[in-house]
Design a protein around this motif. Structure first.
Motif, PDB file in Angstrom:
ATOM      1  N   LEU A 270       0.829  -1.210   0.000  1.00 19.43           N
ATOM      2  CA  LEU A 270       0.000   0.000   0.000  1.00 19.43           C
ATOM      3  C   LEU A 270       0.865   1.262   0.000  1.00 19.43           C
ATOM      4  O   LEU A 270       0.582   2.211  -0.727  1.00 19.43           O
ATOM      5  CB  LEU A 270      -0.935  -0.002   1.203  1.00 19.43           C
ATOM      6  N   PHE A 271       1.916   1.287   0.812  1.00 29.27           N
ATOM      7  CA  PHE A 271       2.788   2.463   0.850  1.00 29.27           C
ATOM      8  C   PHE A 271       3.456   2.685  -0.492  1.00 29.27           C
ATOM      9  O   PHE A 271       3.550   3.804  -0.970  1.00 29.27           O
ATOM     10  CB  PHE A 271       3.846   2.315   1.930  1.00 29.27           C
ATOM     11  N   ARG A 272       3.923   1.626  -1.115  1.00 27.58           N
ATOM     12  CA  ARG A 272       4.597   1.777  -2.410  1.00 27.58           C
ATOM     13  C   ARG A 272       3.604   2.206  -3.496  1.00 27.58           C
ATOM     14  O   ARG A 272       3.922   3.007  -4.359  1.00 27.58           O
ATOM     15  CB  ARG A 272       5.300   0.490  -2.811  1.00 27.58           C
ATOM     16  N   THR A 273       2.395   1.665  -3.443  1.00 26.06           N
ATOM     17  CA  THR A 273       1.386   2.032  -4.433  1.00 26.06           C
ATOM     18  C   THR A 273       0.970   3.493  -4.271  1.00 26.06           C
ATOM     19  O   THR A 273       0.950   4.250  -5.236  1.00 26.06           O
ATOM     20  CB  THR A 273       0.147   1.126  -4.300  1.00 26.06           C
ATOM     21  N   LEU A 274       0.672   3.885  -3.040  1.00 23.11           N
ATOM     22  CA  LEU A 274       0.247   5.266  -2.801  1.00 23.11           C
ATOM     23  C   LEU A 274       1.406   6.247  -2.941  1.00 23.11           C
ATOM     24  O   LEU A 274       1.190   7.423  -3.189  1.00 23.11           O
ATOM     25  CB  LEU A 274      -0.379   5.388  -1.412  1.00 23.11           C
ATOM     26  N   GLY A 275       2.625   5.767  -2.805  1.00 22.67           N
ATOM     27  CA  GLY A 275       3.780   6.644  -2.917  1.00 22.67           C
ATOM     28  C   GLY A 275       4.302   6.799  -4.324  1.00 22.67           C
ATOM     29  O   GLY A 275       5.005   7.753  -4.632  1.00 22.67           O
ATOM     30  N   THR A 276       3.984   5.871  -5.228  1.00 20.46           N
ATOM     31  CA  THR A 276       4.550   5.939  -6.578  1.00 20.46           C
ATOM     32  C   THR A 276       3.542   6.307  -7.662  1.00 20.46           C
ATOM     33  O   THR A 276       3.935   6.824  -8.692  1.00 20.46           O
ATOM     34  CB  THR A 276       5.193   4.586  -6.961  1.00 20.46           C
ATOM     35  N   ILE A 277       2.266   6.081  -7.446  1.00 20.56           N
ATOM     36  CA  ILE A 277       1.282   6.371  -8.502  1.00 20.56           C
ATOM     37  C   ILE A 277       0.849   7.838  -8.517  1.00 20.56           C
ATOM     38  O   ILE A 277       0.856   8.459  -9.570  1.00 20.56           O
ATOM     39  CB  ILE A 277       0.079   5.418  -8.399  1.00 20.56           C
ATOM     40  N   PRO A 278       0.472   8.459  -7.398  1.00 24.98           N
ATOM     41  CA  PRO A 278      -0.044   9.837  -7.476  1.00 24.98           C
ATOM     42  C   PRO A 278       0.985  10.865  -7.949  1.00 24.98           C
ATOM     43  O   PRO A 278       0.619  11.813  -8.630  1.00 24.98           O
ATOM     44  CB  PRO A 278      -0.488  10.148  -6.043  1.00 24.98           C
ATOM     45  N   GLY A 279       2.248  10.708  -7.606  1.00 24.27           N
ATOM     46  CA  GLY A 279       3.265  11.691  -7.974  1.00 24.27           C
ATOM     47  C   GLY A 279       3.400  11.905  -9.474  1.00 24.27           C
ATOM     48  O   GLY A 279       3.274  13.042  -9.962  1.00 24.27           O
ATOM     49  N   PRO A 280       3.651  10.850 -10.248  1.00 19.00           N
ATOM     50  CA  PRO A 280       3.757  11.044 -11.694  1.00 19.00           C
ATOM     51  C   PRO A 280       2.468  11.551 -12.335  1.00 19.00           C
ATOM     52  O   PRO A 280       2.512  12.341 -13.282  1.00 19.00           O
ATOM     53  CB  PRO A 280       4.108   9.647 -12.216  1.00 19.00           C
ATOM     54  N   VAL A 281       1.320  11.125 -11.826  1.00 15.21           N
ATOM     55  CA  VAL A 281       0.047  11.612 -12.381  1.00 15.21           C
ATOM     56  C   VAL A 281      -0.096  13.110 -12.105  1.00 15.21           C
ATOM     57  O   VAL A 281      -0.447  13.891 -13.002  1.00 15.21           O
ATOM     58  CB  VAL A 281      -1.141  10.819 -11.790  1.00 15.21           C
ATOM     59  N   LEU A 282       0.207  13.535 -10.864  1.00 13.60           N
ATOM     60  CA  LEU A 282       0.105  14.946 -10.503  1.00 13.60           C
ATOM     61  C   LEU A 282       1.051  15.800 -11.348  1.00 13.60           C
ATOM     62  O   LEU A 282       0.647  16.824 -11.904  1.00 13.60           O
ATOM     63  CB  LEU A 282       0.417  15.129  -9.018  1.00 13.60           C
ATOM     64  N   PHE A 283       2.306  15.381 -11.471  1.00 15.19           N
ATOM     65  CA  PHE A 283       3.254  16.181 -12.247  1.00 15.19           C
ATOM     66  C   PHE A 283       2.968  16.093 -13.747  1.00 15.19           C
ATOM     67  O   PHE A 283       3.264  17.031 -14.482  1.00 15.19           O
ATOM     68  CB  PHE A 283       4.689  15.789 -11.914  1.00 15.19           C
ATOM     69  N   GLY A 284       2.379  15.023 -14.219  1.00 17.43           N
ATOM     70  CA  GLY A 284       1.943  14.960 -15.609  1.00 17.43           C
ATOM     71  C   GLY A 284       0.855  15.985 -15.895  1.00 17.43           C
ATOM     72  O   GLY A 284       0.865  16.657 -16.930  1.00 17.43           O
ATOM     73  N   ILE A 285      -0.084  16.133 -14.962  1.00 20.56           N
ATOM     74  CA  ILE A 285      -1.133  17.140 -15.106  1.00 20.56           C
ATOM     75  C   ILE A 285      -0.541  18.547 -15.091  1.00 20.56           C
ATOM     76  O   ILE A 285      -0.920  19.409 -15.884  1.00 20.56           O
ATOM     77  CB  ILE A 285      -2.206  16.967 -13.998  1.00 20.56           C
ATOM     78  N   ILE A 286       0.427  18.760 -14.188  1.00 15.53           N
ATOM     79  CA  ILE A 286       1.063  20.082 -14.107  1.00 15.53           C
ATOM     80  C   ILE A 286       1.816  20.400 -15.399  1.00 15.53           C
ATOM     81  O   ILE A 286       1.719  21.509 -15.931  1.00 15.53           O
ATOM     82  CB  ILE A 286       2.003  20.145 -12.886  1.00 15.53           C
ATOM     83  N   ILE A 287       2.572  19.447 -15.914  1.00 14.48           N
ATOM     84  CA  ILE A 287       3.332  19.669 -17.153  1.00 14.48           C
ATOM     85  C   ILE A 287       2.385  19.886 -18.327  1.00 14.48           C
ATOM     86  O   ILE A 287       2.603  20.769 -19.163  1.00 14.48           O
ATOM     87  CB  ILE A 287       4.301  18.494 -17.402  1.00 14.48           C
ATOM     88  N   ASP A 288       1.315  19.098 -18.392  1.00 16.29           N
ATOM     89  CA  ASP A 288       0.347  19.275 -19.481  1.00 16.29           C
ATOM     90  C   ASP A 288      -0.372  20.621 -19.398  1.00 16.29           C
ATOM     91  O   ASP A 288      -0.744  21.194 -20.424  1.00 16.29           O
ATOM     92  CB  ASP A 288      -0.683  18.147 -19.479  1.00 16.29           C
ATOM     93  N   SER A 289      -0.568  21.147 -18.187  1.00 10.52           N
ATOM     94  CA  SER A 289      -1.249  22.439 -18.058  1.00 10.52           C
ATOM     95  C   SER A 289      -0.385  23.595 -18.551  1.00 10.52           C
ATOM     96  O   SER A 289      -0.905  24.673 -18.846  1.00 10.52           O
ATOM     97  CB  SER A 289      -1.668  22.677 -16.606  1.00 10.52           C
ATOM     98  N   ALA A 290       0.928  23.371 -18.637  1.00  7.03           N
ATOM     99  CA  ALA A 290       1.834  24.424 -19.104  1.00  7.03           C
ATOM    100  C   ALA A 290       2.103  24.326 -20.597  1.00  7.03           C
ATOM    101  O   ALA A 290       2.978  25.019 -21.116  1.00  7.03           O
ATOM    102  CB  ALA A 290       3.145  24.349 -18.332  1.00  7.03           C
ATOM    103  N   CYS A 291       1.364  23.509 -21.314  1.00  6.99           N
ATOM    104  CA  CYS A 291       1.586  23.343 -22.747  1.00  6.99           C
ATOM    105  C   CYS A 291       1.020  24.542 -23.513  1.00  6.99           C
ATOM    106  O   CYS A 291      -0.114  24.971 -23.276  1.00  6.99           O
ATOM    107  CB  CYS A 291       0.929  22.056 -23.232  1.00  6.99           C
ATOM    108  N   ALA A 292       1.828  25.070 -24.423  1.00 13.67           N
ATOM    109  CA  ALA A 292       1.396  26.213 -25.228  1.00 13.67           C
ATOM    110  C   ALA A 292       0.853  25.761 -26.582  1.00 13.67           C
ATOM    111  O   ALA A 292      -0.105  26.344 -27.094  1.00 13.67           O
ATOM    112  CB  ALA A 292       2.552  27.191 -25.426  1.00 13.67           C
ATOM    113  N   VAL A 293       1.455  24.730 -27.176  1.00 11.56           N
ATOM    114  CA  VAL A 293       1.036  24.259 -28.503  1.00 11.56           C
ATOM    115  C   VAL A 293       0.883  22.744 -28.455  1.00 11.56           C
ATOM    116  O   VAL A 293       1.831  22.018 -28.166  1.00 11.56           O
ATOM    117  CB  VAL A 293       2.069  24.647 -29.591  1.00 11.56           C
TER     118      VAL A 293
END
Length: 138
Positions: free
Chosen positions: A9-32
């Motif tokens: 549970l710790f590994r699942t909750l520690g490794t899945i949300p981070g990349p998803v959150l930063f993927g959303i952040i990076i995608d929100s900064a897309c200009a084109v």
């Protein structure tokens, strides 16, 4: 078994949300965005670097502040373990006994049976409550 499930549970909750959150952040900064013939979006072709820097920095600051908040709440709300201690300590007894006043009984295969000490009435009393095997390291 419980340790393995907790670790999973710790590994699942520690490794899945981070990349998803930063993927959303990076995608929100897309200009084109790349566009397909059917109008669907593909990959990001160009990022707004200023927006990306501010978004990632804000995410790190928010996560750090949440971490500090939970650390502070834990420090303030977690009960003091010495407050609930009813047995004398082996390292610093309340009545200034020495460790030679303690008796440790073990079986032939080194299984701990009990630890006793001499109280003020010179009687042997349990030094630790019976909490099970391997709970005391001597």
């Amino acid at each position: 078994m419980a340790y393995g499930i907790r670790n999973l549970l710790f590994r699942t909750l520690g490794t899945i949300p981070g990349p998803v959150l930063f993927g959303i952040i990076i995608d929100s900064a897309c200009a084109v965005w790349q566009r397909g013939c059917d109008g669907s979006y593909g990959s990001c072709w160009e990022h707004d670097t200023t927006k990306l820097v501010y978004s990632v920095s804000a995410a790190f600051i928010v996560v750090k502040l949440l971490s500090d908040l939970f650390l502070f709440l834990t420090w303030r709300l977690y009960p003091d373990s010495t407050m609930y201690s009813t047995s004398p300590s082996l390292t610093q007894p309340d009545n200034k006994d020495t460790l030679s006043d303690y008796v440790v009984k073990v079986t032939d295969d080194s299984e701990l049976l009990e630890i006793t000490y001499r109280n003020q009435d010179n009687r042997r009393v349990p030094a630790l409550p019976p909490t099970g095997r391997d709970s005391v390291i001597i």
